[in-house]
Motif scaffolding. Structure first.
Motif, PDB file in Angstrom:
ATOM      1  N   MET A   1       0.850  -1.177   0.000  1.00  0.00           N
ATOM      2  CA  MET A   1       0.000   0.000   0.000  1.00  0.00           C
ATOM      3  C   MET A   1       0.899   1.245   0.000  1.00  0.00           C
ATOM      4  N   THR A   2       0.618   2.161  -0.909  1.00  0.00           N
ATOM      5  CA  THR A   2       1.442   3.360  -1.017  1.00  0.00           C
ATOM      6  C   THR A   2       1.007   4.409   0.007  1.00  0.00           C
ATOM      7  N   ALA A   3       1.846   5.408   0.164  1.00  0.00           N
ATOM      8  CA  ALA A   3       1.538   6.487   1.105  1.00  0.00           C
ATOM      9  C   ALA A   3       0.284   7.250   0.678  1.00  0.00           C
ATOM     10  N   LEU A   4       0.091   7.421  -0.625  1.00  0.00           N
ATOM     11  CA  LEU A   4      -1.104   8.133  -1.095  1.00  0.00           C
ATOM     12  C   LEU A   4      -2.374   7.323  -0.820  1.00  0.00           C
ATOM     13  N   GLU A   5      -2.285   6.012  -0.928  1.00  0.00           N
ATOM     14  CA  GLU A   5      -3.437   5.173  -0.604  1.00  0.00           C
ATOM     15  C   GLU A   5      -3.757   5.233   0.886  1.00  0.00           C
ATOM     16  N   ILE A   6      -2.724   5.245   1.711  1.00  0.00           N
ATOM     17  CA  ILE A   6      -2.932   5.364   3.158  1.00  0.00           C
ATOM     18  C   ILE A   6      -3.561   6.704   3.499  1.00  0.00           C
ATOM     19  N   LEU A   7      -3.060   7.779   2.886  1.00  0.00           N
ATOM     20  CA  LEU A   7      -3.617   9.119   3.128  1.00  0.00           C
ATOM     21  C   LEU A   7      -5.070   9.180   2.690  1.00  0.00           C
ATOM     22  N   SER A   8      -5.381   8.602   1.542  1.00  0.00           N
ATOM     23  CA  SER A   8      -6.757   8.592   1.050  1.00  0.00           C
ATOM     24  C   SER A   8      -7.667   7.841   2.011  1.00  0.00           C
ATOM     25  N   ARG A   9      -7.202   6.706   2.509  1.00  0.00           N
ATOM     26  CA  ARG A   9      -8.004   5.931   3.461  1.00  0.00           C
ATOM     27  C   ARG A   9      -8.205   6.700   4.764  1.00  0.00           C
ATOM     28  N   MET A  10      -7.139   7.366   5.247  1.00  0.00           N
ATOM     29  CA  MET A  10      -7.255   8.158   6.475  1.00  0.00           C
ATOM     30  C   MET A  10      -8.272   9.286   6.301  1.00  0.00           C
ATOM     31  N   ALA A  11      -8.227   9.977   5.157  1.00  0.00           N
ATOM     32  CA  ALA A  11      -9.151  11.084   4.904  1.00  0.00           C
ATOM     33  C   ALA A  11     -10.589  10.577   4.792  1.00  0.00           C
ATOM     34  N   ILE A  45      -0.601  19.035   3.773  1.00  0.00           N
ATOM     35  CA  ILE A  45      -1.522  19.754   4.655  1.00  0.00           C
ATOM     36  C   ILE A  45      -2.598  18.810   5.187  1.00  0.00           C
ATOM     37  N   CYS A  46      -3.128  17.945   4.324  1.00  0.00           N
ATOM     38  CA  CYS A  46      -4.151  16.989   4.770  1.00  0.00           C
ATOM     39  C   CYS A  46      -3.580  16.043   5.809  1.00  0.00           C
ATOM     40  N   TRP A  47      -2.379  15.524   5.579  1.00  0.00           N
ATOM     41  CA  TRP A  47      -1.767  14.591   6.529  1.00  0.00           C
ATOM     42  C   TRP A  47      -1.555  15.253   7.887  1.00  0.00           C
ATOM     43  N   ILE A  48      -1.065  16.487   7.881  1.00  0.00           N
ATOM     44  CA  ILE A  48      -0.821  17.202   9.139  1.00  0.00           C
ATOM     45  C   ILE A  48      -2.134  17.420   9.882  1.00  0.00           C
ATOM     46  N   ARG A  49      -3.178  17.840   9.172  1.00  0.00           N
ATOM     47  CA  ARG A  49      -4.478  18.063   9.820  1.00  0.00           C
ATOM     48  C   ARG A  49      -5.098  16.779  10.345  1.00  0.00           C
ATOM     49  N   LEU A  50      -4.955  15.681   9.603  1.00  0.00           N
ATOM     50  CA  LEU A  50      -5.502  14.403  10.060  1.00  0.00           C
ATOM     51  C   LEU A  50      -4.786  13.893  11.298  1.00  0.00           C
ATOM     52  N   ASN A  51      -3.551  14.314  11.510  1.00  0.00           N
ATOM     53  CA  ASN A  51      -2.783  13.883  12.673  1.00  0.00           C
ATOM     54  C   ASN A  51      -2.813  14.914  13.800  1.00  0.00           C
ATOM     55  N   GLY A  52      -3.781  15.837  13.751  1.00  0.00           N
ATOM     56  CA  GLY A  52      -4.002  16.760  14.858  1.00  0.00           C
ATOM     57  C   GLY A  52      -3.208  18.045  14.808  1.00  0.00           C
ATOM     58  N   GLY A  53      -2.528  18.305  13.716  1.00  0.00           N
ATOM     59  CA  GLY A  53      -1.747  19.532  13.606  1.00  0.00           C
ATOM     60  C   GLY A  53      -2.512  20.621  12.878  1.00  0.00           C
ATOM     61  N   GLN A  54      -1.864  21.740  12.709  1.00  0.00           N
ATOM     62  CA  GLN A  54      -2.450  22.864  11.997  1.00  0.00           C
ATOM     63  C   GLN A  54      -1.486  23.250  10.890  1.00  0.00           C
ATOM     64  N   ALA A  55      -1.995  23.363   9.674  1.00  0.00           N
ATOM     65  CA  ALA A  55      -1.146  23.716   8.542  1.00  0.00           C
ATOM     66  C   ALA A  55      -1.947  24.526   7.543  1.00  0.00           C
ATOM     67  N   GLU A  56      -1.258  25.378   6.842  1.00  0.00           N
ATOM     68  CA  GLU A  56      -1.870  26.148   5.767  1.00  0.00           C
ATOM     69  C   GLU A  56      -0.793  26.507   4.765  1.00  0.00           C
TER      70      GLU A  56
END
Length: 74
Positions: A1-11, A45-56
């Motif tokens: 599983m690639t990192a993009l697939e993991i990010l998509s599943r997390m989102a 930005i999506c990864w940071i926000r999904l892990n409780g951070g703040q990014a813009e």
């Protein structure tokens, strides 16, 4: 599983938790691409926000004003 697939599943899982009254089939699966700088920035930005951070995203533009170069942050 690639990192993009993991990010998509997390989102997707995050969207399901945030909107419990929407049927599962009605929640679109997010798509991420990292082949452009804009796509990579969106992924980060999506990864940071999904892990409780703040990014813009901020940008810095240079331009000549009164004969000297200035930088403008947006």
């Amino acid at each position: 599983m690639t990192a993009l697939e993991i990010l998509s599943r997390m989102a997707y899982e995050s969207a399901r938790v945030q909107h419990p009254n929407i049927p599962v089939f009605a929640i679109p699966k997010p798509k991420f691409k990292d082949v452009t700088s804009n796509g990579l920035t969106k992924c980060m930005i999506c990864w940071i926000r999904l892990n409780g951070g703040q990014a813009e995203r901020t940008s810095v533009e240079g331009r000549v004003l009164d004969g000297r170069k200035t930088f403008h942050r947006t």
